[in-house]
Enzyme design. Structure first.
Site, mmCIF file in Angstrom:
data_model
loop_
_atom_site.group_PDB
_atom_site.id
_atom_site.type_symbol
_atom_site.label_atom_id
_atom_site.label_comp_id
_atom_site.label_asym_id
_atom_site.label_seq_id
_atom_site.Cartn_x
_atom_site.Cartn_y
_atom_site.Cartn_z
ATOM 1 N N SER A 12 64.631 84.111 89.546
ATOM 2 C CA SER A 12 64.321 83.827 88.097
ATOM 3 C C SER A 12 64.755 86.299 88.726
ATOM 4 O O SER A 12 65.589 86.836 87.683
ATOM 5 C CB SER A 12 63.378 84.213 87.535
ATOM 6 O OG SER A 12 61.825 84.312 87.977
ATOM 7 N N HIS A 103 55.140 91.422 94.044
ATOM 8 C CA HIS A 103 53.810 90.322 94.177
ATOM 9 C C HIS A 103 53.498 89.908 92.693
ATOM 10 O O HIS A 103 53.627 90.853 91.896
ATOM 11 C CB HIS A 103 52.073 90.304 94.359
ATOM 12 C CG HIS A 103 51.176 89.691 94.878
ATOM 13 N ND1 HIS A 103 51.610 88.797 95.556
ATOM 14 C CD2 HIS A 103 50.212 89.698 94.038
ATOM 15 C CE1 HIS A 103 50.213 88.371 95.728
ATOM 16 N NE2 HIS A 103 49.298 89.137 95.087
ATOM 17 N N ASP A 144 51.115 91.386 102.383
ATOM 18 C CA ASP A 144 50.891 92.414 100.678
ATOM 19 C C ASP A 144 50.031 92.928 100.954
ATOM 20 O O ASP A 144 48.668 93.796 99.992
ATOM 21 C CB ASP A 144 49.894 91.617 99.671
ATOM 22 C CG ASP A 144 50.703 89.992 99.285
ATOM 23 O OD1 ASP A 144 49.983 88.942 98.923
ATOM 24 O OD2 ASP A 144 51.823 90.804 99.237
ATOM 25 N N GLU A 173 58.002 91.341 85.960
ATOM 26 C CA GLU A 173 58.265 91.590 86.799
ATOM 27 C C GLU A 173 60.083 91.715 86.449
ATOM 28 O O GLU A 173 60.320 92.559 87.850
ATOM 29 C CB GLU A 173 58.792 90.044 87.635
ATOM 30 C CG GLU A 173 56.862 89.791 88.427
ATOM 31 C CD GLU A 173 56.991 88.543 89.293
ATOM 32 O OE1 GLU A 173 58.115 88.062 89.723
ATOM 33 O OE2 GLU A 173 56.225 88.361 88.989
HETATM 34 C C1 GRF Z 1 57.388 85.001 91.243
HETATM 35 O O1 GRF Z 1 56.571 84.907 90.907
HETATM 36 C C2 GRF Z 1 57.515 86.673 92.263
HETATM 37 O O2 GRF Z 1 55.925 87.544 91.580
HETATM 38 C C3 GRF Z 1 56.787 86.092 93.352
HETATM 39 O O3 GRF Z 1 57.799 84.798 93.690
HETATM 40 C C4 GRF Z 1 58.302 84.357 92.622
HETATM 41 C C5 GRF Z 1 59.750 84.631 92.705
HETATM 42 O O4 GRF Z 1 60.074 83.695 91.418
HETATM 43 N N1 GRF Z 1 56.715 86.814 94.280
HETATM 44 P P1 GRF Z 1 61.495 84.109 91.052
HETATM 45 O O5 GRF Z 1 62.074 82.313 92.352
HETATM 46 O O6 GRF Z 1 62.151 84.704 91.538
HETATM 47 O O7 GRF Z 1 61.714 82.812 89.739
#
Ligand code: GRF
Length: 203
Positions: A12, A103, A144, A173
């Site tokens: 996503s 993160h 991280d 995000e």
């Molecule tokens: C997200 O929650 C991000 O914060 C973490 O991994 C997840 C990625 O989700 N690093 P997606 O595959 O981008 O939906």
């Protein structure tokens, strides 16, 4: 700039990054040139195939070939988006100041090895934190721990579960990461020799 996105999950964030590049059109400062996943069935690879963007499954014990892959595609910047493998140290060094990660919590809290997915949000709720949110940071040799680029506040609600909080953090995000990547590939955002971040406007 030529951007590679490394993802292990649904993709996503990859989708949000590509949507942002498409929306920027000619003003975009990067081309999405490569998608890599350690999971053969990752949604991220499916999405890339739909856009006819090179989509490579890189089994986790073949991290050594990551550098060759990045050179073959003349990659200049990397965005980790839910990539669950450590990046080989030679790649971290070569992409110093040119590789970002997102993160799903406000680092330095709730970070480190093993802190990913729903368990991050469960830890936030267990701690009684009243605010969470995504952190975009430069990638360093340690999980991280790279220099923080951007964060966004997501209020924690009394009714929250790890899933409901996670969904709101993920939505944040999807705005913060493309914005941060554009700052980097457009040259505004830099990581100084002193390890300090320059070029991020105040929110
Ligand atoms: C997200 O929650 C991000 O914060 C973490 O991994 C997840 C990625 O989700 N690093 P997606 O595959 O981008 O939906």
């Amino acid at each position: 700039a030529r951007l590679a996105v490394l993802a292990s999950g649904s993709g996503s964030n990859l989708q949000a990054i590509r949507d942002d590049l498409v929306a920027r059109g000619a003003a975009a400062s990067a081309d999405l040139a490569l998608v890599v996943s350690d999971r053969r069935a990752a949604g991220a690879l499916e999405r890339a195939r739909g856009w006819t963007i090179p989509a490579v499954h890189l089994p986790k014990d073949e991290g050594a070939t990551l550098d060759r892959l990045l050179r073959e595609h003349a990659i200049t910047h990397i965005a980790l988006a839910g990539y669950l493998q450590l990046i080989p140290p030679d790649v971290v060094r070569r992409f110093h100041g040119r590789m970002l990660n997102v993160h799903p919590a406000l680092l330095p809290a709730f970070g480190g090895p093993g802190m990913y997915g729903a368990r991050v949000h469960a830890a936030v709720l267990a701690a009684g934190a009243r605010v969470s949110g995504p952190t975009v940071h430069f990638v360093s040799e340690h999980y991280d721990e790279g220099a923080i680029v951007a964060q966004w506040p997501v209020p924690v609600r009394s009714t929250d579960t790890p899933e409901s909080l996670g969904a709101r953090v993920l939505a944040a995000e999807h705005k913060l990461y493309p914005w941060s990547i554009h700052l980097l590939t457009s040259g505004s955002l830099t990581l100084g020799p002193d390890g300090r971040v320059h070029g991020v406007p105040d929110i």
